[in-house]
Design a protein around this motif. Structure first.
Motif, short mmCIF file in Angstrom:
data_model
loop_
_atom_site.label_atom_id
_atom_site.label_comp_id
_atom_site.label_asym_id
_atom_site.label_seq_id
_atom_site.Cartn_x
_atom_site.Cartn_y
_atom_site.Cartn_z
N ARG A 6 0.82 -1.21 0.00
CA ARG A 6 0.00 0.00 0.00
C ARG A 6 0.86 1.27 0.00
O ARG A 6 0.36 2.36 0.25
N LEU A 7 2.14 1.11 -0.26
CA LEU A 7 3.08 2.24 -0.28
C LEU A 7 3.67 2.41 -1.67
O LEU A 7 4.18 1.45 -2.25
N SER A 8 3.57 3.63 -2.20
CA SER A 8 4.18 3.97 -3.48
C SER A 8 5.19 5.09 -3.23
O SER A 8 4.82 6.15 -2.71
N VAL A 9 6.45 4.84 -3.57
CA VAL A 9 7.52 5.80 -3.33
C VAL A 9 8.13 6.19 -4.67
O VAL A 9 8.57 5.33 -5.44
N GLY A 10 8.16 7.49 -4.94
CA GLY A 10 8.74 8.00 -6.18
C GLY A 10 10.25 7.93 -6.18
O GLY A 10 10.89 7.41 -5.26
N ALA A 11 10.84 8.50 -7.22
CA ALA A 11 12.29 8.49 -7.40
C ALA A 11 12.97 9.45 -6.43
O ALA A 11 12.44 10.51 -6.10
N ALA A 12 14.15 9.04 -5.98
CA ALA A 12 15.06 9.90 -5.20
C ALA A 12 14.43 10.45 -3.92
O ALA A 12 14.69 11.58 -3.53
N CYS A 13 13.62 9.65 -3.24
CA CYS A 13 13.04 10.06 -1.96
C CYS A 13 14.02 9.77 -0.82
O CYS A 13 14.88 8.89 -0.93
N TRP A 14 13.86 10.50 0.27
CA TRP A 14 14.70 10.29 1.44
C TRP A 14 13.79 10.03 2.62
O TRP A 14 12.96 10.87 2.97
N LEU A 15 13.91 8.84 3.22
CA LEU A 15 13.13 8.47 4.41
C LEU A 15 14.11 8.31 5.56
O LEU A 15 14.95 7.41 5.55
N ALA A 16 13.99 9.19 6.55
CA ALA A 16 14.97 9.27 7.63
C ALA A 16 14.70 8.26 8.74
O ALA A 16 13.69 7.56 8.76
N GLU A 17 15.62 8.26 9.68
CA GLU A 17 15.52 7.38 10.84
C GLU A 17 14.23 7.66 11.61
O GLU A 17 13.80 8.79 11.74
N ASP A 18 13.63 6.60 12.11
CA ASP A 18 12.44 6.66 12.96
C ASP A 18 11.20 7.25 12.29
O ASP A 18 10.22 7.53 12.96
N ALA A 19 11.23 7.46 10.99
CA ALA A 19 10.00 7.85 10.29
C ALA A 19 9.07 6.63 10.32
O ALA A 19 9.53 5.50 10.14
N TRP A 20 7.79 6.85 10.55
CA TRP A 20 6.85 5.74 10.64
C TRP A 20 5.72 5.97 9.65
O TRP A 20 5.07 7.03 9.66
N ILE A 21 5.49 5.00 8.80
CA ILE A 21 4.41 5.06 7.83
C ILE A 21 3.39 4.00 8.22
O ILE A 21 3.61 2.81 8.02
N ASP A 22 2.31 4.46 8.84
CA ASP A 22 1.24 3.58 9.30
C ASP A 22 0.22 3.49 8.16
O ASP A 22 -0.78 4.18 8.15
N ASN A 23 0.52 2.62 7.19
CA ASN A 23 -0.25 2.62 5.95
C ASN A 23 -1.32 1.52 5.91
O ASN A 23 -1.27 0.62 5.09
N LEU A 24 -2.31 1.69 6.75
CA LEU A 24 -3.50 0.84 6.67
C LEU A 24 -4.27 1.15 5.39
O LEU A 24 -4.99 0.31 4.86
N ALA A 25 -4.14 2.37 4.90
CA ALA A 25 -4.68 2.82 3.61
C ALA A 25 -3.49 3.23 2.75
O ALA A 25 -2.37 3.37 3.25
N PRO A 26 -3.70 3.44 1.46
CA PRO A 26 -2.57 3.78 0.58
C PRO A 26 -1.86 5.06 0.97
O PRO A 26 -2.47 6.05 1.38
#
Length: 113
Positions: A6-26
């Motif tokens: 349910r996660l779509s990530v584009g080009a050249a993204c930066w996801l840092a430490e401890d970021a949380w993606i609670d993706n029950l929905a897209p």
């Protein structure tokens, strides 16, 4: 992240430490999105008025070149426009227009990028 499909990530993204993606929905992150330390992307909540405490879901999208700063929170159903900045610790619910800077709880527009 709970559901990678349910996660779509584009080009050249930066996801840092401890970021949380609670993706029950897209959740959709555009190109060159910066998701800083401890950012919380939350697609689910509960209806506290319901006796069954029903689950409420809403997708989240973050446009190209947007920056979600450290410890910021995006609520279910939030849409961040291209090039927008969500400042440190901001709490966002709803739509953030392209190219603006928001901060606070609740987040308010404070300028242009």
């Amino acid at each position: 992240m709970k559901f990678p499909w349910r996660l779509s990530v584009g080009a050249a993204c930066w996801l840092a430490e401890d970021a949380w993606i609670d993706n029950l929905a897209p959740v959709t992150l555009g190109d060159r999105v910066c998701l800083s330390q401890g950012a919380f992307i939350c697609t689910g909540n509960h209806d506290y008025r319901s006796p069954g405490f029903d689950l409420l879901l809403g997708p989240i999208s973050v446009g190209d070149d947007a920056w979600i700063a450290a410890r910021a929170v995006l609520a279910p159903g939030t849409s961040i426009g291209a090039g927008a900045v969500v400042a440190l610790g901001a709490v966002v619910s709803g739509k953030v227009p392209a190219g603006v800077v928001v901060r606070g709880n609740p987040a308010q527009v404070v300028g242009q990028r």
